[in-house]
Write an enzyme that holds these catalytic residues in place. Sequence first.
Site, PDB file in Angstrom:
ATOM      1  N   HIS A  20     -19.550  22.159   4.348  1.00 25.71           N
ATOM      2  CA  HIS A  20     -20.183  20.907   4.852  1.00 25.71           C
ATOM      3  C   HIS A  20     -21.762  20.644   4.750  1.00 25.71           C
ATOM      4  CE1 HIS A  20     -16.397  18.413   6.538  1.00 25.71           C
ATOM      5  NE2 HIS A  20     -15.969  19.558   6.138  1.00 25.71           N
ATOM      6  N   ASP A  47      -2.126   0.505  -0.073  1.00 22.04           N
ATOM      7  CA  ASP A  47      -2.412   0.301   1.213  1.00 22.04           C
ATOM      8  C   ASP A  47      -2.299   1.850   2.022  1.00 22.04           C
ATOM      9  OD1 ASP A  47      -1.826  -0.485   3.979  1.00 22.04           O
ATOM     10  OD2 ASP A  47      -0.669  -2.154   3.378  1.00 22.04           O
ATOM     11  N   GLU A  94     -16.659  10.828   3.096  1.00 20.44           N
ATOM     12  CA  GLU A  94     -16.759  11.861   3.795  1.00 20.44           C
ATOM     13  C   GLU A  94     -17.340  13.035   2.811  1.00 20.44           C
ATOM     14  OE1 GLU A  94     -13.657  12.931   6.601  1.00 20.44           O
ATOM     15  OE2 GLU A  94     -14.152  15.147   6.510  1.00 20.44           O
ATOM     16  N   LYS A 154      -5.093  15.342   9.492  1.00 23.50           N
ATOM     17  CA  LYS A 154      -6.145  14.417   9.184  1.00 23.50           C
ATOM     18  C   LYS A 154      -6.719  14.981   7.959  1.00 23.50           C
ATOM     19  CE  LYS A 154     -10.593  13.080   9.235  1.00 23.50           C
ATOM     20  NZ  LYS A 154     -11.527  13.545   8.459  1.00 23.50           N
TER      21      LYS A 154
HETATM   22  P1  NDP Z   1       2.904  -7.968  -4.937  1.00 24.56           P
HETATM   23  O1  NDP Z   1       3.854  -9.121  -4.319  1.00 24.56           O
HETATM   24  O2  NDP Z   1       1.477  -8.270  -5.213  1.00 24.56           O
HETATM   25  O3  NDP Z   1       3.512  -7.215  -5.967  1.00 24.56           O
HETATM   26  C1  NDP Z   1       4.816  -7.274  -6.453  1.00 24.56           C
HETATM   27  C2  NDP Z   1       5.087  -8.256  -7.682  1.00 24.56           C
HETATM   28  O4  NDP Z   1       4.472  -7.521  -8.908  1.00 24.56           O
HETATM   29  C3  NDP Z   1       6.513  -8.431  -7.945  1.00 24.56           C
HETATM   30  O5  NDP Z   1       7.018  -9.377  -7.089  1.00 24.56           O
HETATM   31  C4  NDP Z   1       6.505  -8.875  -9.339  1.00 24.56           C
HETATM   32  O6  NDP Z   1       6.109 -10.130  -9.517  1.00 24.56           O
HETATM   33  C5  NDP Z   1       5.300  -7.949 -10.093  1.00 24.56           C
HETATM   34  N1  NDP Z   1       5.781  -7.051 -10.799  1.00 24.56           N
HETATM   35  C6  NDP Z   1       5.482  -6.536 -12.191  1.00 24.56           C
HETATM   36  N2  NDP Z   1       5.860  -5.606 -12.608  1.00 24.56           N
HETATM   37  C7  NDP Z   1       6.695  -5.069 -11.699  1.00 24.56           C
HETATM   38  C8  NDP Z   1       7.530  -3.998 -11.806  1.00 24.56           C
HETATM   39  N3  NDP Z   1       7.472  -3.101 -12.668  1.00 24.56           N
HETATM   40  N4  NDP Z   1       8.270  -3.715 -10.686  1.00 24.56           N
HETATM   41  C9  NDP Z   1       8.156  -4.478  -9.550  1.00 24.56           C
HETATM   42  N5  NDP Z   1       7.414  -5.726  -9.565  1.00 24.56           N
HETATM   43  C10 NDP Z   1       6.574  -5.953 -10.883  1.00 24.56           C
HETATM   44  O7  NDP Z   1       2.971  -6.738  -3.854  1.00 24.56           O
HETATM   45  P2  NDP Z   1       4.070  -5.924  -3.068  1.00 24.56           P
HETATM   46  O8  NDP Z   1       5.260  -6.651  -2.972  1.00 24.56           O
HETATM   47  O9  NDP Z   1       4.280  -4.720  -3.824  1.00 24.56           O
HETATM   48  O10 NDP Z   1       3.192  -6.104  -1.725  1.00 24.56           O
HETATM   49  C11 NDP Z   1       2.201  -4.833  -1.720  1.00 24.56           C
HETATM   50  C12 NDP Z   1       0.910  -5.849  -0.605  1.00 24.56           C
HETATM   51  O11 NDP Z   1       1.478  -6.227   0.426  1.00 24.56           O
HETATM   52  C13 NDP Z   1       0.016  -4.901  -0.615  1.00 24.56           C
HETATM   53  O12 NDP Z   1      -1.219  -5.228  -0.616  1.00 24.56           O
HETATM   54  C14 NDP Z   1       0.226  -4.581   1.152  1.00 24.56           C
HETATM   55  O13 NDP Z   1      -1.082  -4.350   1.640  1.00 24.56           O
HETATM   56  C15 NDP Z   1       0.605  -5.923   1.573  1.00 24.56           C
HETATM   57  N6  NDP Z   1       1.363  -5.815   2.839  1.00 24.56           N
HETATM   58  C16 NDP Z   1       2.028  -4.853   3.454  1.00 24.56           C
HETATM   59  C17 NDP Z   1       2.683  -4.949   4.467  1.00 24.56           C
HETATM   60  C18 NDP Z   1       3.198  -3.590   5.073  1.00 24.56           C
HETATM   61  O14 NDP Z   1       3.103  -2.542   4.764  1.00 24.56           O
HETATM   62  N7  NDP Z   1       3.826  -3.544   6.301  1.00 24.56           N
HETATM   63  C19 NDP Z   1       2.982  -6.134   5.236  1.00 24.56           C
HETATM   64  C20 NDP Z   1       2.529  -7.197   4.118  1.00 24.56           C
HETATM   65  C21 NDP Z   1       1.705  -7.075   3.192  1.00 24.56           C
HETATM   66  P3  NDP Z   1       6.679 -11.092 -10.456  1.00 24.56           P
HETATM   67  O15 NDP Z   1       7.969 -11.143 -10.527  1.00 24.56           O
HETATM   68  O16 NDP Z   1       5.788 -12.409 -10.312  1.00 24.56           O
HETATM   69  O17 NDP Z   1       6.118 -10.594 -11.863  1.00 24.56           O
END
Ligand code: NDP
Length: 433
Positions: free
Chosen positions: A384, A286, A83, A270
């Site tokens: 704009h 997201d 935009e 918005k």
């Molecule tokens: P991820 O699973 O990609 O990331 C979380 C992982 O990051 C953790 O499990 C951990 O994995 C790792 N990690 C590394 N450093 C840290 C830290 N300091 N703190 C916490 N975790 C850390 O993503 P999210 O669980 O955050 O989910 C986000 C995604 O889910 C977005 O892409 C979203 O679009 C999607 N989504 C959204 C929904 C909704 O909003 N309703 C529903 C379903 C999906 P490890 O332990 O392996 O290192």
Amino acid sequence: MKKEILHHFYKKSYAEKIEALYRAEAISKEDYESLKNETLKLSPSVANQMIENYILNYEFPFGVAMNFVIDEKECLIPMVTEEPSVVAAASNAGKIIGQSGGFQTEMKKRLMIGQIALTDVLDVKVATKNIQENKEKIIDLANAAHPSILNYGGGAQRVEVRLVEADAKFDTPEFLVVHLIVDTGEAMGANIVNTMAEAVAPFIVELSGGSRLMNILSNYSTESIATARCIVHPKYLATKTMNGELVRDRIIEATQFALADTYRAVTHNKGIMNGIDAVLLATGNDWRAVEAGAHAYASKDGQYRSLSRWSKDNEGNLVGEMKLPLSIGSVGGTLSIHPSAQFAYRLLDQPSAAELSRILVAVGLAQNLAALRALVTEGIQKGHMSLQARSLAIRVGATGKNIERVATRLQNAEHMNSKTAQKILDDLSKNDL
Ligand code: NDP
């Protein structure tokens, strides 16, 4: 950051902008080279892993909003938006607010909510009591399902039981809902919370005697509220034709209008989301999750209202405030794989999820100020129009220097539309022959 090097950033050519960012120490040598060589883009091989049936990368412009001072720190704001005017408006309001001391922001806690929804619970009182007596066990089960979050200092923290009553008006039955409240560390936490909620659901079914309908994260992140506040001296609000006090009072009235009228509130909000979504997109977050939560928050008292508040303090300053629920992260999700999102984080100096939440609310408030100031003074169209003129010029086929030439003439034309743009381009082409 050597701010003075970024002075009049918008006037610089593309190459000069990248150069200035590097010389101002806003980006590293490596990022400077990557920008020059266009290597911060999403590769087809990674994109192919992100979604199903991938065929093409669809690109949006990535810009930088200037002049932001948030909690006494100068920052450059990465924005991805299609935009026109969004980046310019944010920079403009950033400057006005920065001159008055900048934003003060706050986020007291950052917890996500997982819902386990039950139907057909025969005795709600007994079920509630059973669940409450087993809170610790539920929390242990949740943490056992995603133990790595404990290493990041997070984990399931609380269990709450809510009764959503039956409503004859909508023919909805009673639901017993268990909220699992989780510290997801630096992650947005959808996957963490969903894994935990799924793991505890069978035990909760057993405790309640009900049927499990679903278990999923709630994007109404009322346990993750960030706040931004700014105090603006009216002299910075003045325009060529209106003094600052008048602009201030009209901004306050405009907010009152958006508090009272839903038709206005939707457009008002918005405008706020114009800024917030652009930063969410840039940082690989997201934006649908945040949008949904923000609009629910705008309706929290039963009517959809303005998310921001503008008022006057005892010294006659304009005071802006906004609170927003934010389910975002600084690790995981798109950020872990998208080179442009990773660059956006570096540009922001690697904020934590709480810091980014606070930045997002500040950007939303700035975007709101810019829109309101334009609306109650010269109107929104003037600002704009120059970008609109350039878009029109490109749409009718202008390239290179002709884009600016067509755009300049278009702005002085009686009607700014594609027919006029085409005629200007045709005339210029004839003259060039
Ligand atoms: P991820 O699973 O990609 O990331 C979380 C992982 O990051 C953790 O499990 C951990 O994995 C790792 N990690 C590394 N450093 C840290 C830290 N300091 N703190 C916490 N975790 C850390 O993503 P999210 O669980 O955050 O989910 C986000 C995604 O889910 C977005 O892409 C979203 O679009 C999607 N989504 C959204 C929904 C909704 O909003 N309703 C529903 C379903 C999906 P490890 O332990 O392996 O290192």
